[in-house]
Structure formats: structure tokens, C-alpha cells
Design an enzyme around this catalytic site. Structure first.
Site, PDB file in Angstrom:
ATOM      1  N   LYS A  86     -22.965 -18.094  34.835  1.00 26.87           N
ATOM      2  CA  LYS A  86     -21.770 -18.522  34.090  1.00 26.87           C
ATOM      3  C   LYS A  86     -22.046 -19.850  33.383  1.00 26.87           C
ATOM      4  O   LYS A  86     -22.706 -20.722  33.957  1.00 26.87           O
ATOM      5  CB  LYS A  86     -20.593 -18.651  35.063  1.00 26.87           C
ATOM      6  CG  LYS A  86     -19.239 -18.872  34.390  1.00 26.87           C
ATOM      7  CD  LYS A  86     -18.093 -18.920  35.420  1.00 26.87           C
ATOM      8  CE  LYS A  86     -16.741 -19.088  34.737  1.00 26.87           C
ATOM      9  NZ  LYS A  86     -15.614 -19.127  35.689  1.00 26.87           N
TER      10      LYS A  86
ATOM     11  N   SER B  34     -11.426 -16.376  34.441  1.00 23.76           N
ATOM     12  CA  SER B  34     -12.288 -16.932  33.426  1.00 23.76           C
ATOM     13  C   SER B  34     -13.729 -16.417  33.463  1.00 23.76           C
ATOM     14  O   SER B  34     -14.441 -16.558  32.469  1.00 23.76           O
ATOM     15  CB  SER B  34     -12.324 -18.459  33.561  1.00 23.76           C
ATOM     16  OG  SER B  34     -12.962 -18.848  34.759  1.00 23.76           O
TER      17      SER B  34
ATOM     18  N   SER C 151     -10.403 -16.744  39.156  1.00 17.36           N
ATOM     19  CA  SER C 151     -11.358 -16.487  38.081  1.00 17.36           C
ATOM     20  C   SER C 151     -12.575 -15.660  38.457  1.00 17.36           C
ATOM     21  O   SER C 151     -13.336 -15.250  37.587  1.00 17.36           O
ATOM     22  CB  SER C 151     -11.833 -17.812  37.477  1.00 17.36           C
ATOM     23  OG  SER C 151     -10.842 -18.324  36.617  1.00 17.36           O
TER      24      SER C 151
END
Lengths: 495, 503
Positions: A78, A158, A182
Site C-alpha cells: 500500500k 481505503s 480500511s
């Protein structure tokens, strides 16, 4: 050899040791898939050279016979994780061109264990969002589509890039972070497994901060076993993070016995939300049955302060964010606005931050600034902190009464279409986190497991919440659910 | 031990155009904690390094970097608290004070608003013999220093040096117990002295390692007493805060001009606005930096990157056990053990290095004599050369040696001064020098007697005069000393002269 990208961590680990294939081969398969998956917009920065180098080293290590479980496993990272010498922008314009001189503790641990970095994954800007539509890199697209439709669906957020990449087999697994859901919401939206560990289990050092008291990193994987293996490598005390727990990390994979006989599963009545789709209710009921069939005892429980969790979360998280994001001022790194003659320092701040931050980030910075302001601090921030304490107590009471895990839906709906919420009240978007934020507020571990498809053919997930520091036990419950649900569906490849 | 008691000083009274006014002063002292590393990073705190060379990633607020507390800085703050006889809070916590400035990379300063590490304490501020103000300390908290913005290196750009960013400070907050500019300066001086004794701050005001914010208000006589009784600030005037003072002289000057400014406004029918002001030493005036309305809203909240700081009483006790003797105790002991005057004891204990030097010298056996020599001869000589005790060419052993020779009667006080100068400029062992250069005093009564006889015999007219006026006997003493090259023991000479002249 063409399908090596579809391997699970566990199968890849075992196969590499048997000599069935090498890390380099798996890595090449993933790189090829990534090249063909531009339409998903999951990877935003490829690191093929690094990946090949790491894979070669991993193969040598595996050959030498002393490789850790994660050795040679190609991962997506990420963009919130700082990776040395590799762009790390938290999907924000304000960090344009930023390449850290340091490696986050978690990625260090993974790379030390021999894992391979394929590239950086898209996400909501600064991890603020539930649909991956706030990224400077543009929307991430879910590999899943509604049956008979080619409308683009959100992968959630997210960690949307992580979820899409894993669901589309672009990598074997990915790192995610979870501040209010998330990891778990996108995992549920894409039919994969994701666990947010207990707050303090994984180091936050080198992970761009959103809300420090809530942020936790975790793995996003194809199976529960993979989550156990990868979480093991991500966990552990870090002296560089004062909130990291100085506790031994148990063997999570060994905890996957598949035996939950006599365990007590709590069903919180407050999680029956008004207007919740019948399909979600049915999925939940189904989950209860599956755990019951496996020998667990199902009990109704109450978590009375649940309804205050979301509002309190949307005070605390923006408050911390408003302060954490103050450092992005254009002075030392990242984006700096072009200034006009006579512009002073305040102009530089205002222009830089107005250009560098997207609308959702700006909204949260403003909300956070407001709730911390003189005269509002007690009414908002302090009250939210008290609510947080009460939420924590709710869970403590339930666990003290003998409950081993709590079963809830992971999300109030299946994935929605990209753009569908564009004009909605932001609070509508925030409601996506309604089942997940309580877990962050209480610092507990929570895992999302795929449990079925809805009538449109989109995946749905269930969430299990565990006792603090008992990720092994929690994953074992998830393992049982995974086996019982038998979720094997994969998105049909259209990209 | 002596038990010293003090009278409180009278507050400063300023005559306005119409009324008399009294001063009320409270201070916040920012003292840099002596520590090799910063409060939350391992970066060096060394002064004067290349700009931006003492900077860790966390000091530059790089993304994802986290503060980790430097335990030594905590220990130093606790030590300071103990030195100020203050309450140590076993539970304290760090908060973020949010504001934007280029030399504050995080966009917030980590400080301790809600739960400071040190609670109430006190500082005894002596103004003259027997007169002292007991200034109460409200709290001490730890915080990060900011960096330095440099605006005068380029016409269009400003530069930032982060070397100082994140250096540990203690903010020592007094109660409004200070009543005159002299007391304010003396308070800073006393605090500086204690911190230097404790080795928790070097007290270097020039480098900005100790800075003061001064809160000044004026009130009519009698009002302060009402405030003291009730704790109600309503009895006092509105205060203004003068920021960032780093000289005792400026502190006093700033207080006076600020007080006069306030008095003039009030007597003119105006109102004092609570605000932050800066002192301009060139113009000797204070001017507004920002008003209450313009004041920052710092949006304090608990720093989520740091757990609350919990320390154990046992650890505090261990620190307390290693506390050095502090100035007040040392001074009292010097007065008691060595019979020194209040003044001499104060001078000798002003700096711990001086006190230590003196105590070494006093081992020669005569504290009073040692004090005289250290204060008058040594300090005087060092001052002449613009030297401090640290670079004194004479060490305590040498000075003690000189004093021992005096005590033994081997040399006279006058010879001792010559000897001191030799030791100061050339070095060497005093006893050996005296031996080698024949400086030893003649105490052989026979030899002195012969000299006395000779001079009496040679000066019958003087004998007559001296017998008429015994005060003139000194002339004979002088002649004998001259004849013996100054080496005769003056006491013996005196005695013999009196005897021989039959005085």
C-alpha cells in the site's frame, strides 16, 4: 506455469520448498498480470527491478534451506508505507515526488523475511475514504462486476488497491492499513480475507499517519491461513513506535486447528441496523449457523454504545488527522505551490495545501481543526474520547462474560458503483464503516472473511471481532467460517 | 547547621502621575535540558554545528516518523523538580500544541499542558543579607524546542535551521510572587544557579539555553494582599507577557518600561489589553506582538504517538539520592563549618565550581583564610586576566599549600602574595619555591633580636620619639622588616620592638 500468480502464500511456500517453482517464476507471473491489469488501476508504481532482485535472493535462500515462510512471496505494498528510495505518496499530490530515505518497520520485516515487492498500491488519499475515489492516481476498479453489467464497481477503501490486486491475482497478498475499516471493508467488497490486528501489534513506524491512535497495518490475503502467515511476519515490538506492544508474537498459523467446539460467539443486537439489506441479514444468520454447526455456542449480546461509535470516530480520527497532516506544508518535501511576488509564508501554506490535498482530506482536516478549537474541544473531542472509553468497556464486558468472538456483517451492503456516491452526503459514505469503526475505537483485532455472493453476484463478507492479542484464536474462528462458507468464487477476468 | 531566616523584601513602588503603583510579576523560564540527544530523537544537541546537521528524520517530521522519549531528559526534569523541592508527578502526559511555522516541521510542538511532570515547588531568592523572596513554582513541564528561521541571508527567501528542533526544554512556571525588577533578575539568577548545580541546564543565556517570558501587571498598594488572601486575580491588573528575554539586564529594563507604560495608560483612563509583547533594547520599549484576539488557538490535545509517561517512586528516590548539595545548603554549611560571613559564603557558592575549588583549598586547615585568598587574591587575579576558575593557573592544592605555609608561620602574608604571583605565573610547588628562593620567614628570635638591637642603637632620636608616642614604634618594625628582607615574622618583630623600647 502461467497461473502461478493465483497461488496462495501457503501453496507458494510449500511449492517453492518442494522445488515445483521458484519465486522468480511466481514473480514474473505477477509482473505479467500487473502489466495487463492497468484497467484496475491498482498498482500505481511498479518496482519490477527490485522484485526480480529480491526474488533471485529469495530463491537462493530457499535453496539454502533456511528461509522464513514469507520468503519469495510477491507482495503489493500500500502506498501508505514508506519504502526506501521508492515513491511513497499516500496517494496524495502533496507528497508528489517524495521518496523516503527509510524503510517502514513492517516492510523491513517482510523484506528481511525474503518477501518480494512488486510495487506500490493505490489507495484513498491519506487512507481517507471508503471507495478509493479520493486518490490522486484516480479510482481503483474492483475486478468484480455486477452480473450482466460492465459498470465499474468500487473495491472499497481505503486499501482499495490492495484489495483489487489480491482479488485479481496480481500478487499473492498485499499490505493494508485500517483506521476505521480500511482493510476489512475492501476485503469484503472483493471477496478476500483481511485482518486488522490488535492496536500495537504491528509497528506504525514508517507508515504515513492518518489517525495515530486508530491506525493499524495488517495483511490482505486470499485465505485465512495466508493472513495468519503474513501477519506473523508483520507483527512484533518496535522500539521506534512507543505505542507498539512489547509482547511475544504467538504462532498464528499453528492456531488454525479448525476446532471451535465450546467457543462462545456473541451476536450483538445493536448491529441490526435499520434499512440493512435482507441479503446482509441472511448472510449474518448463515454465518451464525455455520459457527454453530462447528460446535460453537451462539449467544446474543449487547454493545450498548455502538450507535455513538461512528460519530465519535468521525471526531477523533479527523482531529488526529488535522494535526498529523500539518507537516505537509511545502517547506521540506513534496509539493510546493508556485508563489507569486509578494506571497508570504501563509500564502505558501494556503496555496500548497489547497493544491496538494484533495477535497475529502481537506474536509477532514477542517473538521478536525474545528473539533479541537478552543470552546469546542470539550463538546467534541473530549466527549468523543469518553464515548471511546465506553465502547471499549462494552467489549470488555462481553469478553469478561466469556464470549470468545463476536460475529457481525463486515459491511452494510455489497460494493457500490464507482461514482454512485459522488453527490451523496459525505455521511452516507462514512456509514460504510459502521460495523468496523467500533473495533478500531476499542483497539481490538477484527477480521473480514468472504462468506457469499449477493443477488448481483458481488461478494459479501462477515466480520469476526476477537479479544485483544488473541489474533490466533480469532483467525481460527475465521478459518472455520471460511471452510464452512466454502467461498471459492473468483471475478471473471474482463480487464 | 545554621538556620537562616529571612525577611520578605518590600515590593517596588512606582509613583505615577496620580497614584502609587506596585508591580506583580510572574515568570516562565525555558531552560534547555542538558542532554546529548534530543527529547524524542537521537540527534545531537551540540551547539554551533553546521546548520541542519543535527537532524533525525523525526526532527524533520518526515512522513511516518514517530517520537520516542529520551529517558535521560525525563531524569533531568525529575532531578530539577527535586532540586526545586517540587512535587514529582508519577503520571504525566504529552500533548500537541498545534501551529504553523517553518521552523516547526511537525506543525505542532509536543509539550505537556494537561499533566506536567513536575508540580508545585519553590525557590528562595535572596536579595540582600537576611532578605529573601520565596517564589513559588507552579509547575515544570517538558517540551520540544523549535528550530531557527533566518530571514536576513537573502532578500527574497528565508532559511530554516533544524539543529535546535526537538531539543528538550523545561518550562519552569512561577506564581506571580515576584514584586520588583531586581527580584525578577535575582529569581532568574537563583534558578540558573540551582540548575547549574544540578547539571540539568548549563544556564547559558547568550546561546538562548535559558530564556524568560515575563508577565507584568501593576496594581494599587493593598490589592496584591487581597489577591494573596483570596487567589482571585480580579484584584490584580491585566497582565502583559514580554516574550523571550535572555539577559538579566534587559529583563529588569523591560519590566520597568512595561510597568510605566501600563501605569500611564491606566492613569490616562485607558485599559490594559492582555497581549504578548516584545522588548526592544535599542529603543528601550515594549511593543505588541499579538493581541489576545490574534492569539493562536493551539488546539492542544493528547499526543497519540506517545503513551502517558508513568514513572516509579523508587526511580524518583534513586535520583533524589544522587542529588548534589544545593546552593542554599552549601552556603549555610560554609557559614557554619568555616565561620564564613554571609557575603563570603554567597560569593563562594555562586558557582558550584567556585565552591568546590574553595573546599579543596580549605582542606589546608583554615576556612576563613582560604575564603579570603580565594575571593580576594584568586578571583581578583583571574578577573584581571579575564579568566574563570576553570582555567585558573593556580590549582586548589597550590593555593592550599600557600595557606599552609602562612599558617605554619613559614611566610608572612606579604611574602605569600609574592609567592602567589610566582605560582600564578610560573607554576610550581609553593613549599619548594619558598625553600629554593629563600623566602622563608625568619622566626629565630635571636636573629630578629639582633636586628632590633642594631636599629635601636643606630637611631636614638627615633627611640625617644617612639617612647613619647608608641604609635611611632611601627617605624622600627618597618626598619627591621627591611633589614631582614621582609622575611622576619612580623608578630615576633612587633613583640620585640615593644619590649626593647620598653613601651
Amino acid at each position: 506455469m502461467t497461473e502461478l500468480n493465483k497461488l496462495t502464500i501457503a501453496d507458494a511456500r510449500d511449492g517453492m520448498r518442494k522445488g515445483d517453482f521458484t519465486s522468480s517464476e511466481i514473480t514474473e507471473a505477477c509482473l505479467t498480470e500487473i502489466d495487463g491489469a492497468g484497467a484496475l488501476n491498482a498498482f500505481v508504481h511498479g518496482t519490477a527491478d527490485i522484485a526480480r532482485e529480491q526474488a533471485t535472493a529469495a530463491d537462493a535462500r530457499i535453496k539454502a534451506g533456511d528461509a522464513p515462510d514469507m520468503c519469495g512471496i510477491p507482495l503489493g505494498i500500500k502506498d501508505l508505507f514508506c519504502t526506501k528510495g521508492v515513491p511513497s505518496q499516500a496517494a496524495s499530490r502533496i507528497l508528489e515526488g517524495f521518496k523516503p530515505e527509510y524503510e517502514s518497520t513492517i516492510t523491513s520485516q517482510l523484506f528481511d523475511a525474503g518477501s518480494v515487492m512488486l510495487g506500490k498500491l493505490n489507495m484513498d488519499e491519506f487512507a481517507m475514504g471508503s471507495s478509493n475515489e479520493t486518490s490522486v492516481y484516480g479510482d481503483v476498479v474492483n475486478p468484480w462486476r455486477r452480473e450482466g453489467s460492465d459498470a465499474k464497481i468500487t473495491p472499497g477503501g481505503s486499501s482499495g488497491g490492495s484489495a483489487s490486486a489480491v482479488a485479481a491475482d496480481l500478487c499473492l497478498a498485499a499490505t493494508g492499513t485500517d483506521t476505521g475499516g480500511s482493510i476489512r471493508q475492501p476485503a469484503a467488497f472483493t471477496g478476500i480475507t483481511g485482518i486488522k490486528p490488535t492496536y500495537g501489534r504491528c509497528s506504525r513506524w514508517g507508515v504515513v499517519a492518518f489517525a495515530s491512535s486508530l491506525d493499524q497495518a495488517g495483511p490482505m490475503t486470499k485465505t485465512v491461513r495466508d493472513s495468519a502467515i503474513m501477519l506473523q511476519a508483520m507483527s512484533g515490538h518496535d522500539a521506534k513506535d512507543s505505542t507498539s506492544a512489547d509482547l511475544a508474537v504467538p504462532d498464528f498459523e499453528a492456531a488454525l486447528t479448525g476446532d471451535i467446539r465450546g467457543k462462545k460467539i456473541g451476536i450483538p443486537k445493536e448491529y441490526h441496523m435499520d434499512g440493512m439489506p435482507a441479503e446482509i441479514e441472511a448472510l449474518w444468520a448463515n454465518g451464525r449457523e455455520m459457527l454453530k454447526d462447528a460446535g460453537a455456542e451462539i449467544v446474543d449480546i449487547s454493545l450498548p454504545h455502538t450507535k455513538y461509535a461512528l460519530p465519535a470516530y468521525y471526531v477523533i480520527a479527523p482531529a488526529e488527522a488535522s494535526s498529523n497532516l500539518a507537516r505537509y506544508d511545502g517547506v521540506r518535501y513534496g509539493h510546493r505551490a508556485t508563489l507569486g511576488a509578494g506571497d508570504a509564508i501563509d500564502d505558501m501554506y494556503e496555496k500548497t495545501r489547497a493544491e496538494g490535498f484533495g477535497a475529502e482530506v481537506q474536509r477532514r482536516v477542517m473538521v478536525g481543526t474545528y473539533v479541537l478549537s478552543a470552546g469546542f474541544y470539550d463538546a467534541y473531542y473530549n466527549r468523543a474520547r469518553r464515548v471511546r472509553t465506553l465502547i471499549k468497556q462494552d467489549f470488555e464486558n462481553v469478553f469478561n462474560a466469556g464470549v470468545d468472538a463476536i460475529l457481525t456483517p463486515a459491511t452494510p451492503s455489497s460494493a457500490f458503483g464507482l461514482g454512485e456516491m459522488k453527490n451523496a452526503d459525505p455521511v452516507q459514505m462514512y456509514l460504510n464503516d459502521v460495523f468496523t469503526v467500533t473495533v478500531n475505537m476499542a483497539g481490538l483485532p477484527g477480521v473480514a472473511v468472504p462468506a457469499g455472493l449477493d443477488s448481483q453476484g458481488l461478494p459479501l463478507g462477515l466480520q469476526l471481532i476477537g479479544r485483544p492479542w488473541e489474533e490466533g484464536d480469532l483467525l481460527n474462528h475465521a478459518y472455520v467460517l471460511e471452510k464452512a462458507a466454502g467461498f471459492v468464487s473468483k471475478p471473471g477476468k474482463w480487464w | 547547621m545554621l538556620d537562616l531566616t529571612y525577611k520578605a523584601p518590600k515590593p517596588k513602588v512606582i509613583a505615577g502621575m496620580r497614584d502609587d503603583w506596585e508591580l506583580v510579576i510572574g515568570m516562565e523560564i525555558h531552560a534547555q535540558i542538558s542532554s546529548e540527544a534530543k527529547l524524542f530523537s537521537g540527534a545531537s544537541t551540540k551547539f554551533g554545528n553546521e546548520p541542519n546537521s543535527n537532524v533525525a528524520f523525526v526532527d524533520a517530521a518526515m512522513p511516518g516518523m514517530l517520537p520516542v522519549i529520551n529517558e535521560y531528559c525525563i531524569e533531568q526534569a525529575v532531578r530539577t523538580g527535586l532540586g526545586l523541592k517540587a512535587e514529582i508527578n508519577l503520571f504525566s502526559a504529552f500533548d500537541r500544541k498545534n501551529y504553523f511555522y517553518p521552523d516547526l516541521p511537525q506543525g505542532y510542538q509536543i509539550s505537556q499542558l494537561y499533566h506536567p511532570i513536575v508540580g508545585e515547588g519553590e525557590v528562595l531568592v535572596e536579595l540582600e543579607e537576611g532578605v529573601a523572596r520565596n517564589v513559588r513554582i507552579e509547575r515544570i513541564h517538558m517540551e520540544q524546542d523549535a528550530g531557527k528561521s533566518i530571514h536576513d541571508m537573502d532578500p527574497t527567501m528565508s532559511f530554516v535551521d533544524l539543529n535546535r528542533t526537538g531539543v528538550a526544554l523545561m518550562e519552569i512556571v512561577s506564581r506571580p510572587d515576584i514584586r520588583s525588577p531586581e527580584e525578577a533578575a535575582a529569581f532568574v539568577g537563583k534558578l540558573r544557579q540551582i540548575l547549574r548545580y544540578l547539571d540539568t541546564c548549563d544556564g547559558n543565556m547568550q546561546n538562548g539555553n535559558m530564556r524568560a517570558d515575563v508577565n507584568v501587571s501593576v496594581c494599587k498598594p493593598g490589592q496584591y494582599e487581597k489577591f494573596a488572601e483570596t487567589g482571585d486575580f480580579g484584584h490584580l491588573g491585566t497582565r502583559c507577557e514580554i516574550k523571550n528575554m535572555n539577559s538579566m539586564r534587559f529583563i529588569q529594563a523591560a519590566i520597568m518600561v512595561e510597568a510605566n507604560r501600563q501605569i500611564a495608560i491606566i492613569e490616562d483612563g485607558g485599559k490594559i489589553d492582555q497581549e504578548t509583547r516584545l522588548y526592544d533594547p535599542d529603543k528601550n520599549e515594549t511593543r505588541s506582538m499579538r493581541s489576545k484576539e490574534e492569539a493562536h488557538d493551539y488546539r492542544y490535545f493528547p499526543c497519540p504517538d506517545l503513551l502517558p509517561l508513568e514513572i516509579e517512586q523508587g526511580w524518583v528516590d534513586d535520583i533524589a539520592a544522587t542529588l548534589p548539595e544545593l546552593p542554599d545548603a552549601k552556603k549555610t554549611r560554609f557559614m557554619g563549618d568555616f565561620g564564613l560571613s554571609d557575603y563570603d559564603a554567597s560569593v563562594l557558592t555562586a558557582e558550584v565550581e567556585n565552591a568546590d575549588f574553595f573546599e579543596e583549598v580549605a582542606k589546608a586547615g583554615d576556612g576563613k583564610l582560604a575564603a579570603n585568598w580565594v575571593i580576594n587574591e584568586l578571583f581578583g587575579r583571574l578577573k584581571k586576566d579575564d579568566k574563570t576558575i576553570q582555567d585558573s593557573p593556580v590549582n586548589p592544592g597550590q593555593l592550599g599549600g600557600i595557606i599552609a605555609l602562612i599558617k605554619k608561620g613559614d611566610i608572612s602574608g606579604k611574602i605569600a602574595k609574592d609567592l602567589f604571583e610566582i605560582v600564578y605565573t610560573e607554576g610550581g610547588d609553593p613549599a619548594e619555591i619558598v625553600e629554593a628562593r629563600g623566602m622563608k620567614q625568619v622566626t629565630d628570635t635571636g636573629a630578629i633580636e639582633a636586628a632590633v638591637d642594631e636599629i635601636i642603637a643606630a637611631n636614638p632620636a627615633q627611640v625617644e620619639k617612639a617612647q613619647a608616642n608608641p604609635k611611632l614604634a611601627g617605624w622600627f618594625v618597618g626598619q627591621v622588616m627591611k633589614a631582614t628582607g621582609g622575611k622576619a615574622n612580623p608578630a615576633v618583630v612587633n613583640q620585640l620592638v615593644s619590649k626593647k623600647l620598653a613601651l
